[in-house]
Scaffold this motif. Structure first.
Motif, PDB file in Angstrom:
ATOM      1  N   GLU A   1       0.849  -1.187   0.000  1.00 31.08           N
ATOM      2  CA  GLU A   1       0.000   0.000   0.000  1.00 31.08           C
ATOM      3  C   GLU A   1       0.883   1.235   0.000  1.00 31.08           C
ATOM      4  OE1 GLU A   1      -3.341   2.254   2.790  1.00 31.08           O
ATOM      5  OE2 GLU A   1      -2.812   0.159   3.161  1.00 31.08           O
ATOM      6  N   ILE A   2       0.556   2.201  -0.867  1.00 27.14           N
ATOM      7  CA  ILE A   2       1.326   3.433  -0.954  1.00 27.14           C
ATOM      8  C   ILE A   2       0.513   4.586  -0.385  1.00 27.14           C
ATOM      9  CG2 ILE A   2       2.572   2.620  -2.985  1.00 27.14           C
ATOM     10  CD1 ILE A   2       0.843   4.563  -4.649  1.00 27.14           C
ATOM     11  N   GLY A   3       1.193   5.634   0.001  1.00 27.16           N
ATOM     12  CA  GLY A   3       0.557   6.861   0.456  1.00 27.16           C
ATOM     13  C   GLY A   3       1.250   8.038  -0.199  1.00 27.16           C
ATOM     14  N   LEU A  27       7.653   0.509  -8.916  1.00 22.23           N
ATOM     15  CA  LEU A  27       7.277  -0.673  -8.143  1.00 22.23           C
ATOM     16  C   LEU A  27       7.053  -1.891  -9.039  1.00 22.23           C
ATOM     17  CD1 LEU A  27       4.798   0.884  -5.552  1.00 22.23           C
ATOM     18  CD2 LEU A  27       7.140   0.136  -5.136  1.00 22.23           C
ATOM     19  N   PHE A  28       6.431  -1.672 -10.195  1.00 23.46           N
ATOM     20  CA  PHE A  28       6.163  -2.794 -11.089  1.00 23.46           C
ATOM     21  C   PHE A  28       7.424  -3.263 -11.817  1.00 23.46           C
ATOM     22  CE2 PHE A  28       1.597  -1.123 -11.376  1.00 23.46           C
ATOM     23  CZ  PHE A  28       1.151  -2.028 -10.427  1.00 23.46           C
ATOM     24  N   ARG A  29       8.202  -2.306 -12.325  1.00 25.40           N
ATOM     25  CA  ARG A  29       9.340  -2.675 -13.165  1.00 25.40           C
ATOM     26  C   ARG A  29      10.586  -3.040 -12.370  1.00 25.40           C
ATOM     27  NH1 ARG A  29       8.954   2.036 -17.874  1.00 25.40           N
ATOM     28  NH2 ARG A  29       6.870   1.471 -18.625  1.00 25.40           N
ATOM     29  N   GLU A  30      10.842  -2.310 -11.288  1.00 27.15           N
ATOM     30  CA  GLU A  30      12.090  -2.509 -10.553  1.00 27.15           C
ATOM     31  C   GLU A  30      11.931  -3.414  -9.337  1.00 27.15           C
ATOM     32  OE1 GLU A  30      14.830  -1.387 -11.819  1.00 27.15           O
ATOM     33  OE2 GLU A  30      13.788  -0.297 -13.429  1.00 27.15           O
ATOM     34  N   MET A  33       6.552  -5.819  -7.978  1.00 26.37           N
ATOM     35  CA  MET A  33       5.247  -5.863  -7.324  1.00 26.37           C
ATOM     36  C   MET A  33       4.180  -6.298  -8.325  1.00 26.37           C
ATOM     37  SD  MET A  33       5.825  -4.980  -4.212  1.00 26.37           S
ATOM     38  CE  MET A  33       7.080  -4.136  -3.237  1.00 26.37           C
ATOM     39  N   GLN A  34       3.155  -6.986  -7.831  1.00 24.92           N
ATOM     40  CA  GLN A  34       2.065  -7.442  -8.688  1.00 24.92           C
ATOM     41  C   GLN A  34       0.777  -6.641  -8.483  1.00 24.92           C
ATOM     42  OE1 GLN A  34       2.496  -9.840 -11.127  1.00 24.92           O
ATOM     43  NE2 GLN A  34       4.626  -9.531 -10.504  1.00 24.92           N
ATOM     44  N   THR A  35       0.508  -6.242  -7.245  1.00 26.70           N
ATOM     45  CA  THR A  35      -0.688  -5.453  -6.931  1.00 26.70           C
ATOM     46  C   THR A  35      -0.327  -4.374  -5.921  1.00 26.70           C
ATOM     47  OG1 THR A  35      -2.120  -7.374  -7.270  1.00 26.70           O
ATOM     48  CG2 THR A  35      -3.071  -5.503  -6.088  1.00 26.70           C
ATOM     49  N   THR A  81      -3.157  -3.610 -10.625  1.00 28.98           N
ATOM     50  CA  THR A  81      -2.276  -4.759 -10.817  1.00 28.98           C
ATOM     51  C   THR A  81      -1.302  -4.446 -11.937  1.00 28.98           C
ATOM     52  OG1 THR A  81      -3.682  -5.841 -12.453  1.00 28.98           O
ATOM     53  CG2 THR A  81      -4.137  -6.323 -10.132  1.00 28.98           C
ATOM     54  N   LYS A  82      -0.273  -5.239 -12.041  1.00 27.88           N
ATOM     55  CA  LYS A  82       0.803  -4.979 -12.992  1.00 27.88           C
ATOM     56  C   LYS A  82       0.286  -4.873 -14.411  1.00 27.88           C
ATOM     57  CE  LYS A  82       5.407  -6.583 -14.320  1.00 27.88           C
ATOM     58  NZ  LYS A  82       6.449  -7.593 -14.089  1.00 27.88           N
TER      59      LYS A  82
END
Length: 231
Positions: A1-3, A27-30, A33-35, A81-82
Motif C-alpha cells: 500500500e502506498i501513500g 514498483l512494477f518494473r524494478e 510488485m504485482q498489486t 495490478t501490474k
C-alpha cells in the motif's frame, strides 16, 4: 500500500499524478510488485482523480478506519495490478506528445494532422480550454478523445463537442473509453464548461456513462442523420 501527499500551494498542477504514476512504474518494473493499493478519505475527489488517472480502480470501502483531527473517517481503497498499468492524462500533462497524438488521431479518423495540431497548440497555449485526453500504456497511446467547437454537423448551437473517441482494438473491453469520458466531463465542469455534446452512430454505449440522447443531426457531407448525445 502506498501513500502520498502534496502541499496546498501546489495543488491542481498534476504533480501528485505524475509522482504516483512514476512510483507505480518503479514498483512494477524494478521491485516486481504485482498489486498495489492506495486509500483516501471518502469524499476526497481530488485524490480519487489522481488514482484514476494513474489507472487505479475501486477495491473496497472501510468504515471509520482512521481518526483524523478527532473525527472518525472512512477510507476508500483503490488498487492496480501490474497488467492494468494504464495512465489517463490531459495533453497539458505531457505536451511533448502533441505531434505523436496528432498522428495517432489522424491514423484513426483521416482528419489532417494539421487540423489536430492547430487545436492542440491552442489548448497548450491556453488560448482555449477545449482539451485533449489520452490513455497511455507505457509510452504508447491506446485511447483518446478531444473537445472541439463543432464536430462537423449542422447544429452549431450544440457546442462544445467531444470528438475523435477511439480505443485501440487490442485494448477494448477494459473501460478505457468510459474513464476518458468521465475525465473529460470532470475537467470541463471544473472549468465551468457544461453541457457537452457528442455526435455518434452508436446506440447503447454512451448511456452507460450518463450521456443522454438529445436529437438527430445532419453531419457535414453525410447521407444519413446521426445521433446527438449530451451530458
Amino acid at each position: 500500500e502506498i501513500g502520498y501527499g502534496i502541499g496546498s500551494g501546489y495543488w491542481n498542477r498534476g504533480y501528485a499524478t505524475e509522482a504516483v504514476a512514476r512510483f507505480l512504474e518503479y514498483l512494477f518494473r524494478e521491485k516486481g510488485m504485482q498489486t498495489v493499493y492506495a486509500s483516501f478519505f471518502t469524499g476526497n475527489e481530488a485524490s480519487r482523480r489522481v488514482m484514476e488517472k494513474c489507472g487505479m480502480s475501486y477495491s473496497h470501502f472501510v468504515e471509520h478506519e482512521l481518526t483524523y483531527l478527532d473525527i472518525p473517517r472512512d477510507l476508500t481503497y483503490y488498487k492496480i495490478t501490474k497488467d492494468e498499468g494504464l495512465r489517463y492524462i490531459t495533453l497539458r500533462e505531457r505536451p511533448e506528445l502533441m505531434e505523436t497524438a496528432a498522428r495517432w488521431f489522424h491514423s484513426k479518423w483521416g482528419v489532417p494532422e494539421e487540423a489536430y495540431l492547430e487545436c492542440m497548440r491552442a489548448y497548450l497555449k491556453h488560448e482555449t480550454e477545449y482539451g485533449w485526453y489520452l490513455c497511455l500504456d507505457g509510452g504508447q497511446i491506446v485511447g483518446g478523445m478531444g473537445v472541439i467547437e463543432n464536430d462537423f454537423h449542422d447544429r452549431k448551437d450544440l457546442t462544445p463537442n467531444v470528438c475523435a473517441v477511439y480505443t485501440e482494438e487490442a485494448w477494448r473491453g477494459r473501460g478505457i473509453a468510459g474513464r476518458l469520458l468521465n475525465l473529460v466531463v470532470e475537467d470541463m465542469r471544473a472549468k465551468g464548461i457544461s453541457p457537452l455534446y457528442l455526435l455518434t452512430d452508436h446506440t447503447g454505449f454512451y448511456e452507460r456513462y450518463g450521456w443522454k440522447f438529445l436529437c438527430m443531426v445532419q453531419g457535414d457531407g453525410e447521407p444519413e442523420m446521426s445521433r446527438m448525445y449530451t451530458i
